[in-house]
Write a protein that holds these residues in place. Structure first.
Motif, short mmCIF file in Angstrom:
data_model
loop_
_atom_site.label_atom_id
_atom_site.label_comp_id
_atom_site.label_asym_id
_atom_site.label_seq_id
_atom_site.Cartn_x
_atom_site.Cartn_y
_atom_site.Cartn_z
N HIS A 1 41.61 75.78 84.24
CA HIS A 1 42.52 74.67 83.96
C HIS A 1 41.74 73.39 83.65
O HIS A 1 41.96 72.74 82.62
CB HIS A 1 43.45 74.45 85.16
CG HIS A 1 44.42 73.31 85.00
ND1 HIS A 1 45.76 73.51 84.72
CD2 HIS A 1 44.25 71.97 85.07
CE1 HIS A 1 46.36 72.33 84.63
NE2 HIS A 1 45.47 71.38 84.85
N HIS B 1 41.06 70.85 80.15
CA HIS B 1 41.07 69.39 79.98
C HIS B 1 39.75 68.92 79.38
O HIS B 1 39.72 68.07 78.49
CB HIS B 1 41.23 68.70 81.34
CG HIS B 1 42.63 68.67 81.86
ND1 HIS B 1 43.67 68.14 81.14
CD2 HIS B 1 43.16 69.09 83.04
CE1 HIS B 1 44.79 68.24 81.86
NE2 HIS B 1 44.50 68.81 83.02
N GLU C 1 48.07 68.16 79.31
CA GLU C 1 48.24 69.37 80.11
C GLU C 1 48.49 70.62 79.26
O GLU C 1 48.44 71.74 79.78
CB GLU C 1 49.36 69.20 81.15
CG GLU C 1 49.09 68.12 82.20
CD GLU C 1 47.91 68.42 83.14
OE1 GLU C 1 47.46 69.58 83.17
OE2 GLU C 1 47.45 67.48 83.82
ZN ZN Z 1 45.78 69.30 84.62
#
Ligand code: ZN
Length: 481
Positions: free
Chosen positions: A288, A292, A317
């Motif tokens: 995750h 980013h 996101e």
């Molecule tokens: Zn995030």
């Protein structure tokens, strides 16, 4: 060069210094609070001067909203630092010789997942102690309310404009996805709770307790896996340059409990922080935050500050979720990680619970944001509102003050709805990637070029509507709803 160009350059210089200290603070490294205060005051002086000189109507809106906040940067910095300190010190409890605070709470829950009475005791005590946060959180929200009030708007109004979504569409999206998920969630939760905890779920078995324990049976497949060695070559194969991204997986006493990414200077100085909790949780968290990092490291450096730094969370996101879900895509697990089919099926079944938990829990969090900024409750009424929403969407009797301990809901004016916006958009983007670049798109350099050049490169100028109509069906269908 225009005044606003010069302004953005200066703002970037100051913000970069501030970001770097915040990153060090979250990493549990020494950080310079007086430098943060100094830069915040410089930022205030800069911004107030420009706000006086340039009429609001001449500002690009995102830059105006960022400037409105920055006009009181030192207040925000003071409050954020004080809140951060209290979360690690004052909101703390001794339990059988262990010190638990909001920074290491999830590690404690992980270690004592089979000791529900201890977890309950610590949960209740931390929520009691969290009262010290209440006046600071109230002050922070009041500051934002006052600043945006001067422009006859709320922080939520600014948020909706930045995310390019209207109030009733967002309300409808949050409410309908949480409601759609709830029956399947309740059923799956009951089953897994009996299996993993040996009893029905209770309020202190929150999203993060399950996030830690749910993958236990699959953990052994990931134990000792070097994440960077596993996914790094795939990212590079997609054309990403990892040299701008520094990853820190070292444990440190005051390090932030959750994985997190800091884009200190976009696109050239990006950090990913995580610490070892449990293998699958760490793996998905790593993927995750790398999403980013890949995103921010790919933003075109020739763009002005506004386009590089002021990317709405509902856009940012998308890429974190895209790379997080890539990491647990069945074919990826089989071919890249080498997981046996039985383990893949098991992992997917467990991930489904977490996705359903996400839709209900973040449904409550997002709806809390929407109602907080339209109904303006005081802090007691806000707690009551949160408890009500939690019961309605998640279906458990959660003490309302829980939101004040949450690392997203308490620390941002509005953020939670962005996860839902991004979740929906990510499912749409995945479908497009598979159609255009085959099911195995992650091994197709053309998919990487598309992501980098067309979607990530433009920063806040991403053409979202080329792949998203904000249609929740693909994400609900993937959960069997
Ligand atoms: Zn995030």
């Amino acid at each position: 060069m225009t005044l606003l160009d010069r302004f953005q350059r200066e703002l970037e210089r100051l913000e970069t210094d501030l970001n770097r200290e915040t990153y060090r603070q979250y990493a549990g490294l020494p950080y310079d609070e007086s430098l943060m205060e100094q830069r915040s005051r410089e930022m205030e002086t800069l911004v107030r001067g420009v706000l006086e000189e340039v009429p609001a109507a001449d500002f690009p809106r995102p830059l105006l909203y960022a400037s409105v906040r920055a006009s009181r940067a030192s207040e925000y910095t003071r409050l954020d630092n004080e809140i951060y300190r209290l979360r690690g010190d004052a909101v703390s409890v001794e339990d059988e010789g262990e010190t638990v605070n909001l920074n290491n709470w999830r590690l404690f829950n992980r270690a004592h997942v089979r000791a529900p009475q201890r977890r309950r005791r610590v949960f209740d005590a931390l929520l009691d102690r969290a009262l010290v946060l209440t006046p600071l959180l109230a002050e922070r929200f009041a500051l934002s309310r006052d600043l945006f009030g001067r422009y006859n708007m709320t922080p939520l109004d600014a948020y909706l404009e930045e995310e390019e979504v209207d109030f009733s569409s967002l309300w409808q999206l949050v409410d309908s996805t949480a409601r759609a998920a709830r029956p399947a969630f309740r059923e799956a939760l009951a089953g897994f709770s009996a299996e993993l905890l040996g009893q029905p779920p209770d309020y202190y078995d929150d999203y993060y307790v399950f996030g830690n324990v749910i993958y236990e049976p699959v953990d052994r497949h990931f134990a000792g896996v070097d994440f960077a060695a596993l996914v790094g070559p795939i990212y590079e194969g997609l054309g990403f340059d990892l040299s701008q991204i520094a990853v820190d997986g070292e444990p440190r006493e005051r390090k932030h409990a959750s994985p997190i990414c800091f884009a200190v200077r976009v696109p050239d100085e990006v950090y990913v922080l995580y610490q070892q909790t449990s293998p699958v949780y760490d793996y998905t968290g790593y993927c995750h935050e790398m999403g980013h990092a890949l995103h921010f490291a790919s933003v075109n450096r020739a763009l002005p500050y506004m386009d590089r730094y002021l990317v709405p969370a509902g856009v940012a996101e998308i890429f974190s979720l895209l790379f997080e879900t890539l990491g647990t895509t069945p074919r990826f697990l089989a071919e890249e990680v080498g997981l046996p089919q039985a383990a893949i099926d098991d992992l997917r079944r467990r991930e489904r619970l977490m996705d359903l938990y996400f839709l209900t829990f973040y449904g409550a969090n997002a709806m809390f944001n929407l109602r907080y900024w339209t109904e303006h409750p005081d802090m007691d009424a806000a707690d009551a509102l949160y408890a009500d929403l939690y019961a309605r969407y998640v279906g458990l009797e959660m003490p309302g003050r829980y939101w004040q301990t949450h690392h997203v809901v308490a620390l941002y004016d509005v953020y939670a709805p962005s996860y839902l916006l991004a979740k929906v958009r990510t499912a749409e983007l995945r479908r497009l990637l598979e159609e255009r670049f085959t099911e195995r798109w992650w091994r197709n350099p053309a998919a990487g070029a598309y992501l980098r050049e067309e979607l990530m490169g433009p920063g806040r100028g991403i053409p979202v509507d080329t792949f998203s109509r904000l249609d929740p069906r693909p994400s609900l269908v993937s959960l069997g709803l």
